[in-house]
Design a protein around this motif. Structure first.
Motif, PDB file in Angstrom:
ATOM      1  N   LEU A   1       0.885  -1.154   0.163  1.00 25.29           N
ATOM      2  CA  LEU A   1       0.006  -0.042   0.045  1.00 25.29           C
ATOM      3  C   LEU A   1       0.950   1.143   0.035  1.00 25.29           C
ATOM      4  CD1 LEU A   1      -2.666  -1.111   2.754  1.00 25.29           C
ATOM      5  CD2 LEU A   1      -3.087  -0.539   0.178  1.00 25.29           C
ATOM      6  N   TYR A   2       0.520   2.264  -0.783  1.00 25.18           N
ATOM      7  CA  TYR A   2       1.099   3.574  -0.988  1.00 25.18           C
ATOM      8  C   TYR A   2       0.174   4.705  -0.955  1.00 25.18           C
ATOM      9  CZ  TYR A   2       0.144   4.108  -5.577  1.00 25.18           C
ATOM     10  OH  TYR A   2      -0.828   4.337  -6.847  1.00 25.18           O
ATOM     11  N   ARG A   3       0.559   5.818  -0.808  1.00 24.90           N
ATOM     12  CA  ARG A   3      -0.321   7.184  -0.571  1.00 24.90           C
ATOM     13  C   ARG A   3      -0.152   7.620  -2.055  1.00 24.90           C
ATOM     14  NH1 ARG A   3      -3.124   8.560   3.843  1.00 24.90           N
ATOM     15  NH2 ARG A   3      -1.591   7.356   5.244  1.00 24.90           N
TER      16      ARG A   3
ATOM     17  N   GLU B   1      -4.656   5.008   1.597  1.00 19.76           N
ATOM     18  CA  GLU B   1      -3.493   4.181   1.178  1.00 19.76           C
ATOM     19  C   GLU B   1      -4.087   3.303   0.118  1.00 19.76           C
ATOM     20  OE1 GLU B   1      -0.829   2.667   4.352  1.00 19.76           O
ATOM     21  OE2 GLU B   1      -2.344   3.303   5.490  1.00 19.76           O
ATOM     22  N   GLU B   2      -3.240   2.736  -0.961  1.00 20.55           N
ATOM     23  CA  GLU B   2      -3.798   2.047  -2.211  1.00 20.55           C
ATOM     24  C   GLU B   2      -2.836   1.133  -2.925  1.00 20.55           C
ATOM     25  OE1 GLU B   2      -4.277   4.112  -6.549  1.00 20.55           O
ATOM     26  OE2 GLU B   2      -5.845   4.759  -5.198  1.00 20.55           O
ATOM     27  N   SER B   3      -3.448   0.097  -3.330  1.00 16.85           N
ATOM     28  CA  SER B   3      -2.634  -0.733  -4.260  1.00 16.85           C
ATOM     29  C   SER B   3      -3.751  -1.468  -5.331  1.00 16.85           C
ATOM     30  CB  SER B   3      -1.908  -1.861  -3.393  1.00 16.85           C
ATOM     31  OG  SER B   3      -1.033  -2.388  -4.365  1.00 16.85           O
TER      32      SER B   3
ATOM     33  N   ASN C   1      -8.059  -0.122  -1.602  1.00 23.45           N
ATOM     34  CA  ASN C   1      -7.953   1.037  -0.712  1.00 23.45           C
ATOM     35  C   ASN C   1      -8.214   1.013   0.774  1.00 23.45           C
ATOM     36  OD1 ASN C   1      -7.688   2.886  -2.571  1.00 23.45           O
ATOM     37  ND2 ASN C   1      -9.821   3.398  -3.039  1.00 23.45           N
TER      38      ASN C   1
END
Length: 203
Positions: A39-41, A54-56, A109
């Motif tokens: 996960l990253y922002r 945060e998302e991937s 998310n």
């Protein structure tokens, strides 16, 4: 299969489509896959302001956002790893409810306490004939959905862990967003929060 509830034209809800044990298994699989694509922002195009979520992604293509804009691409924007396959459990869900060819993308998310998502349309896909299908895991959220005009009337809906929401047809380009997360309403997600898994065809 749980009862299919019509919320509005083109908008359907299945309460606790996934049982508590199924939710736990799915969550564990998701976090295993996230080891390769953490996960990253993301940041907003132009301004570079960081999202509150945060998302991937999983699937052949993943949705990303950065200063250059919104787009789909086949690899993680931070570490360059290819997106892992969409979990079979989610592909089976799509086959059950979507009546469309398989999805290309599962957007992941993570909403911690205080995170939200403003009203927006899912319109970066070339193919909008297929619906969007979302799975909620973890804390309850106050979801808002309206029509195809930003200024149109909206309605709010509480989504709980295990719920599945679909919007398609005349509602495919409906404005929708997350008003808030009801922190502490579930212990499913480590550290608290809500995990949203959104299946889409890209075209």
């Amino acid at each position: 299969m749980p009862v299919k509830l019509q919320i509005a034209p083109g908008v359907f809800l299945w309460r606790e489509y996934f049982s508590p044990s199924e939710q736990k298994s799915l969550l564990e699989e998701v976090f295993r896959k996230l080891e390769d694509v953490p996960l990253y922002r993301p940041v907003m195009p132009g301004t570079g302001k960081a999202f509150s979520v945060e998302e991937s992604n999983f699937g052949a293509l993943g949705w990303v956002a950065d200063r250059a804009g919104y787009r789909y691409q086949p690899d993680h924007p931070v570490n360059g790893a290819p997106w892992p396959p969409i979990p079979d459990t989610l592909l089976a869900l799509w086959s059950e409810v979507a009546d469309a060819p398989p999805p290309h993308c599962c957007l992941v998310n993570l909403y911690r306490a205080g995170a939200r998502m403003g009203l927006h349309q899912d319109r970066d896909e070339k193919d909008v004939s297929a619906p969007v299908v979302g799975v909620s895991l973890g804390d309850e959220e106050l979801f808002r959905i309206g029509g195809t005009s930003r200024k149109g009337a909206t309605r709010s809906l509480v989504l709980k862990s295990g719920d599945v929401l679909l919007f398609g047809g005349e509602a495919r380009l409906a404005y929708h967003g997350i008003d808030r997360i009801r922190a502490g309403t579930s212990r499913l997600v480590p550290g608290g929060g809500r995990l949203s898994l959104t299946l889409r065809r890209v075209g």
